[in-house]
Enzyme design. Structure first.
Site, PDB file in Angstrom:
ATOM      1  N   ASP A 106       0.819  -1.217   0.000  1.00 12.12           N
ATOM      2  CA  ASP A 106       0.000   0.000   0.000  1.00 12.12           C
ATOM      3  C   ASP A 106       0.852   1.267   0.000  1.00 12.12           C
ATOM      4  OD1 ASP A 106       0.990  -0.302   2.536  1.00 12.12           O
ATOM      5  OD2 ASP A 106      -0.887   0.131   3.569  1.00 12.12           O
ATOM      6  N   LYS A 157       4.433   1.573  15.801  1.00 10.67           N
ATOM      7  CA  LYS A 157       3.387   2.462  16.334  1.00 10.67           C
ATOM      8  C   LYS A 157       3.779   3.041  17.705  1.00 10.67           C
ATOM      9  CE  LYS A 157       0.419   1.050  12.957  1.00 10.67           C
ATOM     10  NZ  LYS A 157       1.324   0.375  12.045  1.00 10.67           N
ATOM     11  N   ASP A 217       1.771   6.181   2.203  1.00 10.58           N
ATOM     12  CA  ASP A 217       1.006   4.958   2.482  1.00 10.58           C
ATOM     13  C   ASP A 217      -0.458   5.313   2.250  1.00 10.58           C
ATOM     14  OD1 ASP A 217      -0.713   3.232   3.921  1.00 10.58           O
ATOM     15  OD2 ASP A 217       0.845   2.715   5.349  1.00 10.58           O
TER      16      ASP A 217
HETATM   17  N1  GDD Z   1      -0.689 -11.178   2.702  1.00 13.35           N
HETATM   18  C1  GDD Z   1      -0.858 -10.444   3.794  1.00 13.35           C
HETATM   19  N2  GDD Z   1      -1.242 -11.039   4.952  1.00 13.35           N
HETATM   20  N3  GDD Z   1      -0.668  -9.111   3.719  1.00 13.35           N
HETATM   21  C2  GDD Z   1      -0.850  -8.381   4.849  1.00 13.35           C
HETATM   22  C3  GDD Z   1      -1.249  -8.950   6.074  1.00 13.35           C
HETATM   23  C4  GDD Z   1      -1.454 -10.369   6.104  1.00 13.35           C
HETATM   24  O1  GDD Z   1      -1.814 -10.942   7.140  1.00 13.35           O
HETATM   25  N4  GDD Z   1      -1.361  -7.969   7.003  1.00 13.35           N
HETATM   26  C5  GDD Z   1      -1.022  -6.821   6.377  1.00 13.35           C
HETATM   27  N5  GDD Z   1      -0.721  -7.070   5.077  1.00 13.35           N
HETATM   28  C6  GDD Z   1      -0.280  -6.108   4.083  1.00 13.35           C
HETATM   29  C7  GDD Z   1      -1.247  -4.943   3.923  1.00 13.35           C
HETATM   30  O2  GDD Z   1      -2.180  -5.214   2.894  1.00 13.35           O
HETATM   31  C8  GDD Z   1      -0.302  -3.808   3.565  1.00 13.35           C
HETATM   32  O3  GDD Z   1      -0.037  -3.807   2.161  1.00 13.35           O
HETATM   33  C9  GDD Z   1       0.985  -4.165   4.283  1.00 13.35           C
HETATM   34  O4  GDD Z   1       0.915  -5.559   4.575  1.00 13.35           O
HETATM   35  C10 GDD Z   1       1.216  -3.373   5.592  1.00 13.35           C
HETATM   36  O5  GDD Z   1       0.078  -3.498   6.421  1.00 13.35           O
HETATM   37  P1  GDD Z   1      -0.683  -2.212   6.994  1.00 13.35           P
HETATM   38  O6  GDD Z   1      -1.838  -2.708   7.770  1.00 13.35           O
HETATM   39  O7  GDD Z   1      -0.915  -1.239   5.919  1.00 13.35           O
HETATM   40  O8  GDD Z   1       0.382  -1.671   8.042  1.00 13.35           O
HETATM   41  P2  GDD Z   1       0.621  -0.169   8.536  1.00 13.35           P
HETATM   42  O9  GDD Z   1       0.501   0.784   7.433  1.00 13.35           O
HETATM   43  O10 GDD Z   1      -0.195   0.070   9.760  1.00 13.35           O
HETATM   44  O11 GDD Z   1       2.175  -0.238   9.026  1.00 13.35           O
HETATM   45  C11 GDD Z   1       3.153  -0.805   8.187  1.00 13.35           C
HETATM   46  O12 GDD Z   1       3.536   0.103   7.163  1.00 13.35           O
HETATM   47  C12 GDD Z   1       4.191   1.308   7.622  1.00 13.35           C
HETATM   48  C13 GDD Z   1       4.567   2.112   6.383  1.00 13.35           C
HETATM   49  O13 GDD Z   1       3.441   2.571   5.785  1.00 13.35           O
HETATM   50  C14 GDD Z   1       4.373  -1.183   9.050  1.00 13.35           C
HETATM   51  O14 GDD Z   1       5.227  -1.939   8.238  1.00 13.35           O
HETATM   52  C15 GDD Z   1       5.074   0.057   9.584  1.00 13.35           C
HETATM   53  O15 GDD Z   1       6.255  -0.313  10.277  1.00 13.35           O
HETATM   54  C16 GDD Z   1       5.448   0.972   8.420  1.00 13.35           C
HETATM   55  O16 GDD Z   1       6.067   2.176   8.900  1.00 13.35           O
HETATM   56 MG    MG Z   2      -0.180   0.690   5.464  1.00 12.99          MG
END
Ligand code: GDD
Ligand code: MG
Length: 362
Positions: A106, A157, A217
């Site tokens: 994303d 977080k 993001d």
């Molecule tokens: N296949 C799969 N399975 N994909 C997953 C799963 C899962 O169980 N859980 C999450 N994802 C995918 C989401 O679709 C997304 O593309 C990505 O992994 C990150 O998940 P998010 O839910 O968007 O996390 P976030 O935005 O709160 O935090 C993450 O991204 C940040 C940067 O934008 C973390 O990696 C943070 O450390 C990072 O700073």
């Molecule tokens: Mg994200």
């Protein structure tokens, strides 16, 4: 180098858009988000790609197939229930046979992947994490480094009182297969909360690749908006309006009444009808097969496909998903409407409202 793209999250913060459409498939300037990603990988000669999917996998498979249309080789690893970021990559373990790029699916960024791959090899790292600066790290993974870019601490977080740097995990990693062997099979496991802290405790070679380039993001509606504004206003080098010359890009078979005013920057899909005295102001994206009827006003908004706006409606800073219908004289401000939403005649949809798919507001 091969790549795994994590595309299986629920997209909770982007609901109601992600109730029927996976986050990777939400349109950006009328093109599925993941298409930009795949084209960018291809431009860095990364063309063997696994998509780690779970929730709403079918629309992704239907659109991208085996990748041949994009001149890449795509495979899919499916989790019955989401296994977390690391669990998903473990599930793709059969695909991994050397250093591998892993992406949060994303993120839209201009990060130079070729330079990052070189940097990973030079450092002989077990894991390299791209970093980006942000104003508020509380929604991200905070990363502390030493002055040679060795990662000292990873804190997912953080609370406001835990912020020691503005550098965060940019959601792009290069990892050696050894990292995969540390992830338990078929168990929910997170890179950010489990595996990265484990590698740091064990003093493995974990390096940062800080980059100050375009990065966002799209996981929240305001960021999804922001990406559109940024692309329409030339902030990323992945999209240019006709070399910056044209402010309104229109698809084929559109009928736009000569009295309609479109300030731009705007992108309009195919087969759209824009009526008499319609005003389209600011950064606006309209999908294909949409109708904006006489005297309506659309300001800074994103309309997906087949949206029908009746006369005298006002739409401001709003996202409207496919097949929705806006009744005449209605006003909608700062709202997000899911697929097939119907707003009746003369309604006022208040700021901040999220309208679920198939809902009638009247
Ligand atoms: N296949 C799969 N399975 N994909 C997953 C799963 C899962 O169980 N859980 C999450 N994802 C995918 C989401 O679709 C997304 O593309 C990505 O992994 C990150 O998940 P998010 O839910 O968007 O996390 P976030 O935005 O709160 O935090 C993450 O991204 C940040 C940067 O934008 C973390 O990696 C943070 O450390 C990072 O700073
Ligand atoms: Mg994200």
């Amino acid at each position: 180098m091969k790549a795994v793209i994590l595309s299986g999250g629920f997209g909770t913060r982007l609901r109601p858009l992600t109730i029927n459409t996976p986050k990777s498939m939400v349109p950006v300037l009328n093109i599925p988000f993941l298409e930009y990603f795949i084209k960018r990988l291809k431009s860095h000669k990364v063309s063997d790609i696994a998509l780690a999917v779970s929730y709403l996998a079918e629309p992704i498979k239907d659109y991208f197939g085996d990748g041949s249309r994009f001149d890449v080789k795509l495979s899919y690893t499916v989790e019955e229930t989401p296994l977390g970021t690391a669990g998903a990559v473990k599930n793709a373990g059969g695909f991994i046979d050397g250093p591998t790029l892993v992406f949060n699916g994303d993120i839209f960024t201009d990060l130079d992947l070729t330079a990052m791959m070189e940097n990973h090899n030079q450092n002989k790292a077990m894991l390299t994490i791209a970093l980006t600066p942000v104003e508020d790290p509380t929604s991200y993974g905070l990363v502390e480094t030493d002055n040679r870019n060795r990662i000292l601490r990873f804190l997912e977080k953080p609370n406001p009182d835990e912020i020691t740097t503005n550098m965060i995990n940019a959601g792009t990693y290069i990892l050696e297969p050894e990292v995969i062997s540390l992830i338990p099979s078929q168990t929910n496991c997170s890179f950010e909360r489990d595996i990265f802290p484990l590698l740091l405790r064990e003093k493995k070679d974990v390096f940062a690749y800080p980059a100050d380039c375009y990065w966002i993001d799209i996981g929240k509606p305001e960021n999804y908006f922001q990406l559109h504004y940024d692309l329409l206003n030339g902030k990323s080098n992945q999209y240019r309006f006709n070399n910056g010359k044209k402010k309104v890009v229109t698809g084929t078979h559109c009928i736009i009444h000569p009295s309609a005013q479109i300030t731009g920057p705007a992108v309009i899909g195919n087969n759209c009808v824009i009526g008499e005295d319609v005003k389209i102001n600011g950064s606006v994206v309209i999908g294909s097969n949409c109708q904006i009827s006489n005297n309506s006003v659309v300001d800074d908004s994103i309309l997906w496909n087949s949206v029908h706006v009746e006369p005298l409606a006002r739409i401001k800073h709003t996202i409207i998903a496919n097949n929705s219908h806006i009744g005449s004289g209605s006003t909608i401000e700062e709202a997000v409407l899911g697929n097939n939403a119907i707003i009746g005649y003369g309604q006022h949809v208040k700021a901040g409202r999220l309208v679920s798919p198939n809902t009638i507001v009247n």
